[in-house]
Scaffold this motif. Structure first.
Motif, PDB file in Angstrom:
ATOM      1  N   TYR A  53      49.591  17.523  42.086  1.00 25.76           N
ATOM      2  CA  TYR A  53      48.217  18.035  42.317  1.00 25.76           C
ATOM      3  C   TYR A  53      47.308  17.091  41.713  1.00 25.76           C
ATOM      4  CZ  TYR A  53      50.713  22.497  42.449  1.00 25.76           C
ATOM      5  OH  TYR A  53      51.601  23.451  42.800  1.00 25.76           O
ATOM      6  N   GLU A  94      43.866  21.136  50.352  1.00 27.03           N
ATOM      7  CA  GLU A  94      44.052  22.377  50.345  1.00 27.03           C
ATOM      8  C   GLU A  94      43.448  23.299  51.456  1.00 27.03           C
ATOM      9  OE1 GLU A  94      40.974  23.881  47.706  1.00 27.03           O
ATOM     10  OE2 GLU A  94      39.796  22.012  47.865  1.00 27.03           O
ATOM     11  N   GLY A  97      46.378  25.124  53.471  1.00 29.86           N
ATOM     12  CA  GLY A  97      47.019  26.277  52.967  1.00 29.86           C
ATOM     13  C   GLY A  97      48.446  26.159  52.490  1.00 29.86           C
ATOM     14  N   PRO A  98      48.717  25.050  51.454  1.00 26.84           N
ATOM     15  CA  PRO A  98      50.010  24.862  50.713  1.00 26.84           C
ATOM     16  C   PRO A  98      50.556  26.065  50.270  1.00 26.84           C
ATOM     17  CG  PRO A  98      48.254  23.320  50.078  1.00 26.84           C
ATOM     18  CD  PRO A  98      47.492  24.616  50.634  1.00 26.84           C
ATOM     19  N   ALA A 101      51.486  26.821  44.734  1.00 26.41           N
ATOM     20  CA  ALA A 101      50.222  27.429  43.936  1.00 26.41           C
ATOM     21  C   ALA A 101      50.341  27.377  42.493  1.00 26.41           C
ATOM     22  CB  ALA A 101      49.842  28.864  44.539  1.00 26.41           C
ATOM     23  N   TYR A 118      41.478  28.730  54.272  1.00 27.14           N
ATOM     24  CA  TYR A 118      42.563  28.694  53.501  1.00 27.14           C
ATOM     25  C   TYR A 118      42.644  27.892  52.263  1.00 27.14           C
ATOM     26  CZ  TYR A 118      44.920  28.832  58.070  1.00 27.14           C
ATOM     27  OH  TYR A 118      45.565  29.314  59.333  1.00 27.14           O
ATOM     28  N   ASP A 121      41.991  30.660  49.906  1.00 25.97           N
ATOM     29  CA  ASP A 121      43.121  31.616  49.993  1.00 25.97           C
ATOM     30  C   ASP A 121      43.900  30.916  48.675  1.00 25.97           C
ATOM     31  OD1 ASP A 121      45.050  33.652  50.567  1.00 25.97           O
ATOM     32  OD2 ASP A 121      46.127  31.679  51.061  1.00 25.97           O
ATOM     33  N   TRP A 122      44.217  29.606  48.901  1.00 22.11           N
ATOM     34  CA  TRP A 122      44.980  28.980  48.045  1.00 22.11           C
ATOM     35  C   TRP A 122      44.313  28.851  46.414  1.00 22.11           C
ATOM     36  CZ3 TRP A 122      43.744  24.269  45.233  1.00 22.11           C
ATOM     37  CH2 TRP A 122      44.949  23.465  44.550  1.00 22.11           C
ATOM     38  N   ARG A 123      43.023  28.410  46.456  1.00 20.83           N
ATOM     39  CA  ARG A 123      42.549  28.714  44.931  1.00 20.83           C
ATOM     40  C   ARG A 123      42.888  29.821  44.486  1.00 20.83           C
ATOM     41  NH1 ARG A 123      36.694  25.267  45.535  1.00 20.83           N
ATOM     42  NH2 ARG A 123      37.626  23.685  46.805  1.00 20.83           N
ATOM     43  N   ARG A 125      45.010  32.285  45.057  1.00 26.81           N
ATOM     44  CA  ARG A 125      46.671  32.209  44.481  1.00 26.81           C
ATOM     45  C   ARG A 125      46.686  31.401  43.480  1.00 26.81           C
ATOM     46  NH1 ARG A 125      49.837  29.779  48.256  1.00 26.81           N
ATOM     47  NH2 ARG A 125      48.080  29.125  49.510  1.00 26.81           N
ATOM     48  N   CYS A 126      46.325  30.254  43.417  1.00 22.05           N
ATOM     49  CA  CYS A 126      46.458  29.429  41.858  1.00 22.05           C
ATOM     50  C   CYS A 126      45.888  30.032  40.783  1.00 22.05           C
ATOM     51  CB  CYS A 126      45.827  28.049  42.247  1.00 22.05           C
ATOM     52  SG  CYS A 126      46.848  27.140  43.278  1.00 22.05           S
TER      53      CYS A 126
END
Length: 207
Positions: A53, A94, A97-98, A101, A118, A121-123, A125-126
């Motif tokens: 990351y 990011e 949409g990886p 997370a 996307y 959404d990724w942030r 989820r993280c």
């Protein structure tokens, strides 16, 4: 982008995946007729498990920041690979949409704002994963899972009593029997039930 594999010679003298990827994400492209000057540098990166990351700053002329985004790379690292292809990676940002997370908070906090669905959404989820992993469990707590888990001995349990040995967590049934291990425990959803505290009663000394 798909997977890219290479021999050690292809790593350009870098000894680790992190060092190689940090270098790949640090560059400048001079202005031309079709595009202005652009630069890219890694502000911070972490290689955890099999995922890299990074908070990557994009900048323009005079080193003026444009934005900071997250780059995520899936990594295969096997220095003893029989075919010599010791390092492979698949990169994405990011906005792709990886699925992964588990980005550290120290990197998330360096990112500039984004409106891309996307990326948002990724942030989210993280941060949701961080909230799970940052929970504090103490010796004697009861952990209650949403559903029972079946173990290799054939038993099923939903509640476990925490027994802490330093930073290590051991799980037993609420009555103190057994010894169970749950993979990626702190990434799971569970309710924490704190044991009732005993209040000590002090009696004044008779005069």
């Amino acid at each position: 982008m798909g997977w890219l594999y290479m021999h050690r010679a292809g790593m350009g003298g870098h000894e680790t995946p992190k060092a190689y990827l940090d270098d790949q994400l640090t560059y400048e492209r001079e202005a031309c007729e079709d595009a202005p000057f652009r630069g890219c540098r890694v502000l911070k990166s972490v290689f955890t498990g099999s995922t890299y990351y990074a908070a990557v700053e994009r900048y323009g002329e005079d080193r003026e920041r444009l934005y900071v985004t997250a780059v995520i790379c899936l990594v295969h690292w096997n220095p003893k690979a029989a075919d010599g292809l010791i390092f492979g990676y698949k990169d994405m940002d990011e906005q792709s949409g990886p699925v992964e997370a588990n980005c550290p908070r120290s990197i998330l906090e360096l990112l500039t704002s984004s409106s891309h669905p996307y990326a948002l959404d990724w942030r989210n989820r993280c941060y949701a994963m961080l909230r799970l992993k940052e929970r504090k469990v103490a010796d004697g707590d009861i952990l209650r899972l949403p559903e029972p888990l079946r173990f290799t001995d054939g038993s099923e349990h939903r509640e476990f009593r925490v027994s802490k040995r330093g930073s290590k967590i051991e799980l037993r049934t609420p009555d103190g029997f057994g010894a169970y291990r749950i993979s990626r425990l702190m990434e799971r959803r569970f309710e924490i039930i704190r044991p009732a505290r005993r209040i000590k009663t002090f009696f004044p000394i008779a005069q």
